[in-house]
Design an enzyme around this catalytic site. Structure first.
Site, PDB file in Angstrom:
ATOM      1  N   PRO A  85       0.831  -1.211   0.000  1.00 46.63           N
ATOM      2  CA  PRO A  85       0.000   0.000   0.000  1.00 46.63           C
ATOM      3  C   PRO A  85       0.867   1.262   0.000  1.00 46.63           C
ATOM      4  O   PRO A  85       0.430   2.331  -0.391  1.00 46.63           O
ATOM      5  CB  PRO A  85      -0.803  -0.092   1.305  1.00 46.63           C
ATOM      6  CG  PRO A  85      -0.618  -1.464   1.820  1.00 46.63           C
ATOM      7  CD  PRO A  85       0.611  -2.024   1.204  1.00 46.63           C
ATOM      8  N   GLU A 112       1.646  -7.661   8.278  1.00 47.67           N
ATOM      9  CA  GLU A 112       1.889  -6.212   8.185  1.00 47.67           C
ATOM     10  C   GLU A 112       2.926  -5.884   7.116  1.00 47.67           C
ATOM     11  O   GLU A 112       3.373  -4.749   7.003  1.00 47.67           O
ATOM     12  CB  GLU A 112       2.355  -5.685   9.547  1.00 47.67           C
ATOM     13  CG  GLU A 112       1.332  -5.826  10.653  1.00 47.67           C
ATOM     14  CD  GLU A 112       0.029  -5.144  10.315  1.00 47.67           C
ATOM     15  OE1 GLU A 112      -1.035  -5.783  10.447  1.00 47.67           O
ATOM     16  OE2 GLU A 112       0.068  -3.966   9.890  1.00 47.67           O
ATOM     17  N   ARG A 154      -1.255  -8.578 -21.239  1.00 50.59           N
ATOM     18  CA  ARG A 154      -2.088  -8.181 -22.376  1.00 50.59           C
ATOM     19  C   ARG A 154      -1.323  -7.262 -23.330  1.00 50.59           C
ATOM     20  O   ARG A 154      -1.747  -7.087 -24.486  1.00 50.59           O
ATOM     21  CB  ARG A 154      -3.377  -7.507 -21.931  1.00 50.59           C
ATOM     22  CG  ARG A 154      -3.209  -6.174 -21.285  1.00 50.59           C
ATOM     23  CD  ARG A 154      -4.533  -5.627 -20.819  1.00 50.59           C
ATOM     24  NE  ARG A 154      -5.397  -5.241 -21.913  1.00 50.59           N
ATOM     25  CZ  ARG A 154      -5.314  -4.080 -22.565  1.00 50.59           C
ATOM     26  NH1 ARG A 154      -4.361  -3.204 -22.247  1.00 50.59           N
ATOM     27  NH2 ARG A 154      -6.142  -3.780 -23.535  1.00 50.59           N
ATOM     28  N   ASP A 169      -6.904   1.771 -25.452  1.00 46.94           N
ATOM     29  CA  ASP A 169      -6.891   1.604 -24.000  1.00 46.94           C
ATOM     30  C   ASP A 169      -7.127   2.919 -23.280  1.00 46.94           C
ATOM     31  O   ASP A 169      -6.638   3.968 -23.709  1.00 46.94           O
ATOM     32  CB  ASP A 169      -5.505   1.087 -23.552  1.00 46.94           C
ATOM     33  CG  ASP A 169      -5.359  -0.401 -23.758  1.00 46.94           C
ATOM     34  OD1 ASP A 169      -6.365  -1.050 -24.083  1.00 46.94           O
ATOM     35  OD2 ASP A 169      -4.245  -0.907 -23.616  1.00 46.94           O
TER      36      ASP A 169
HETATM   37  N1  LIG Z   1      -0.171  -3.368  -4.014  1.00 48.77           N
HETATM   38  C1  LIG Z   1      -0.852  -3.261  -3.083  1.00 48.77           C
HETATM   39  C2  LIG Z   1      -1.811  -3.045  -2.055  1.00 48.77           C
HETATM   40  C3  LIG Z   1      -2.001  -3.650  -0.810  1.00 48.77           C
HETATM   41  C4  LIG Z   1      -1.192  -4.669  -0.082  1.00 48.77           C
HETATM   42  C5  LIG Z   1      -0.060  -5.232  -0.666  1.00 48.77           C
HETATM   43  C6  LIG Z   1       0.717  -6.143   0.048  1.00 48.77           C
HETATM   44  C7  LIG Z   1       0.347  -6.485   1.364  1.00 48.77           C
HETATM   45  C8  LIG Z   1       0.911  -7.316   2.378  1.00 48.77           C
HETATM   46  C9  LIG Z   1       0.112  -7.223   3.475  1.00 48.77           C
HETATM   47  N2  LIG Z   1      -0.903  -6.363   3.209  1.00 48.77           N
HETATM   48  C10 LIG Z   1      -0.780  -5.908   1.931  1.00 48.77           C
HETATM   49  C11 LIG Z   1      -1.566  -4.995   1.216  1.00 48.77           C
HETATM   50  N3  LIG Z   1      -3.079  -3.075  -0.235  1.00 48.77           N
HETATM   51  N4  LIG Z   1      -3.564  -2.151  -1.079  1.00 48.77           N
HETATM   52  C12 LIG Z   1      -2.824  -2.082  -2.179  1.00 48.77           C
HETATM   53  N5  LIG Z   1      -3.040  -1.215  -3.239  1.00 48.77           N
END
Ligand SMILES: N#Cc1c(-c2ccc3cc[nH]c3c2)n[nH]c1N
Length: 239
Positions: A85, A112, A154, A169
């Site tokens: 994130p 986490e 793609r 696209d």
């Molecule tokens: N890319 C992306 C992500 C994630 C994500 C990615 C990896 C892990 C590992 C634990 N929690 C996670 C959330 N959440 N929202 C996004 N856009």
């Protein structure tokens, strides 16, 4: 292109072998390897996580296990992609970059996240991208990998039936695609816009451009702000 994914939920990546991607794999355009991170553990519990230094909720994925896995899976030509994130936005432009790579490795975090030293250590040997597919929080990286791999695959020659479809696209010209229509001409008292049935392709193209600009202005004005002035012709400016 070789794609390798390291995860504690290999079954989550089963859709990679379905439909469009399955055909690309059958054609030999893509080779996919899915690896269970727990295969690199030594303890009877196959532990991949531990408590976070500094306290706080949840668990963090252990660096030693990840380090051994990535040592085995990555090569000198690898581009390592770590969904998080906290990553930089994954965009169509990045999808095009990844489509030109020979080897993509995806590290799927859970809990986490992954101990930061895994990324810091890998960056000593390979190119590493921490990327995010959107401003919302998932439970792990697997869903992001499915999205990224589809967006990249793609773009590979021979994967899509009609290579011209890339030109239409969303984001290809920095704008959102406008609306699309097909038969019947009237459906639940809703008619297809007359211009699309006019046969006048200059008018149709102009209408589609206008729809794309209006939709982008209404839904993603940020995309307009990031385009150079020369991206707009005098008709666009008159809108
Ligand atoms: N890319 C992306 C992500 C994630 C994500 C990615 C990896 C892990 C590992 C634990 N929690 C996670 C959330 N959440 N929202 C996004 N856009």
């Amino acid at each position: 292109m070789q794609i390798d994914v390291v995860t504690i939920f290999p079954e989550y990546l089963a859709p990679l072998r379905a439909a469009l991607l399955g055909k690309a794999i059958d054609k030999g355009l893509i080779s996919v390897g899915v690896h269970d991170l727990r295969d690199w553990t030594q303890d009877v519990h196959k532990a991949v996580d531990d408590s976070p230094y500094g306290g706080g909720p949840g668990m963090v994925m252990k660096p030693d296990i990840w380090g051994q896995a990535l040592d085995d899976v990555c090569t000198d030509s690898t581009r390592l992609i770590v969904p998080t994130p906290a990553g930089r936005p994954f965009t169509q432009a990045l999808a095009h970059e990844y489509a030109s790579e020979s080897h993509l490795v995806f590290a799927c975090g859970r809990y986490e996240g992954i101990d930061q030293r895994v990324v810091d250590d890998a960056a000593r040997r390979v190119r590493v991208d921490e990327v995010s597919i959107g401003d919302y929080v998932l439970v792990g990286g697997e869903v992001a990998v499915l999205a990224i791999v589809e967006a990249v695959a793609r773009l590979l020659p021979g994967v899509l039936g009609n290579p011209k479809s890339h030109a239409e696209d969303s984001f290809q010209d920095g704008l959102l695609e406008g609306p699309s229509y097909t038969r019947p001409e009237v459906w639940r008292e809703l008619a297809v816009p007359d211009v699309l049935r006019s046969g006048n392709h200059k008018l149709i193209n102009r209408w589609r451009r206008d729809q794309s600009l209006v939709r982008t202005f209404e839904r993603r004005p940020d995309l307009l702000e990031s385009l150079p002035a020369e991206a707009f012709d005098k008709h666009d400016r008159a809108l």
